[in-house]
Design an enzyme around this catalytic site. Structure first.
Site, short mmCIF file in Angstrom:
data_model
loop_
_atom_site.label_atom_id
_atom_site.label_comp_id
_atom_site.label_asym_id
_atom_site.label_seq_id
_atom_site.Cartn_x
_atom_site.Cartn_y
_atom_site.Cartn_z
N GLN A 121 -17.95 52.44 63.21
CA GLN A 121 -16.81 53.27 63.09
C GLN A 121 -15.97 53.35 64.24
OE1 GLN A 121 -19.01 56.68 61.50
NE2 GLN A 121 -18.22 56.30 59.54
N VAL A 147 -19.24 59.45 66.00
CA VAL A 147 -19.27 58.75 65.07
C VAL A 147 -20.67 58.15 64.46
CG1 VAL A 147 -16.98 57.73 65.44
CG2 VAL A 147 -18.91 56.45 66.05
N SER A 148 -20.70 58.14 63.19
CA SER A 148 -22.19 57.83 62.77
C SER A 148 -22.47 56.44 62.80
CB SER A 148 -22.08 58.11 61.21
OG SER A 148 -21.69 59.50 61.09
N THR A 149 -21.82 55.40 62.58
CA THR A 149 -22.23 53.96 62.91
C THR A 149 -21.41 53.26 63.90
OG1 THR A 149 -20.78 53.22 61.00
CG2 THR A 149 -22.73 54.08 60.39
#
Length: 189
Positions: free
Chosen positions: A13, A8-10
């Site tokens: 998330q 996941v990017s952040t």
């Protein structure tokens, strides 16, 4: 053996859906590597650890291809590295499996199409820039310093009592821009 990879990017998330899909596909939860980092980052510790663990005959399972590669070029490079290790790739969402001849063919077709598309985009971009220049336009980012501001900066630049930091902050430009436009200061020569 199947190795899973989820990303996941952040930090806010949630990767639960990816983990559940990988587990449902038969990946041992202890063999799922994860990253909570933007795909644009070259350094992804979970991915690096998974690649080190990869052995001939293994299959890397991902929920979606975009979870593995940050760009098509990056994805193609990763698949080449996976194949060089004697392993394969399986994407659950795209139903792609490079352990089969058909899956390998489809993946390489996707890669060839993407490379062709990149070439077309580059050609169109270059043609557009040439046309803009022919019309007298100056494509690219606008200068951080207008002609008027540049005159003021020159006066301050010549004054050794005014710091470079002050000029940077006052005109909201980088030191690099100042050196590129004005060269070294007299006190620095």
């Amino acid at each position: 053996m199947q190795l899973g990879y989820a990303r996941v990017s952040t930090a806010d998330q949630n990767m639960d859906a990816q983990l559940a899909a990988l587990t449902a596909a038969g990946v041992d939860p202890a063999r799922i590597y994860t990253d909570r980092i933007s795909g644009a980052k070259a350094e992804r510790p979970g991915l690096a650890e998974m690649m080190r663990s990869l052995r001939a005959g293994d299959v890397v399972v991902v929920y979606r291809l975009d979870r593995l590669g940050r760009s098509l070029h990056d994805l193609l490079d990763l698949v080449r590295r996976i194949e060089a290790a004697g392993a394969g790739l399986r994407s659950l969402h795209e139903t792609l499996d490079t352990t089969t001849p058909t899956g390998r063919l489809l993946f390489h077709l996707f890669g060839a199409i993407a490379e062709f598309e990149r070439g077309l985009i580059r050609e169109r971009t270059m043609a557009g820039l040439a046309a803009a220049r022919a019309r007298g336009a100056k494509p690219g980012r606008k200068s951080a310093l207008t002609a008027e501001k540049l005159q003021l900066v020159r006066v301050l630049w010549a004054d050794p009592t005014v710091s470079t930091d002050h000029i940077e902050k006052e005109f909201r430009v980088s030191r690099r821009t100042l050196y590129r436009k004005l060269g070294p200061r007299a006190a620095e020569q």
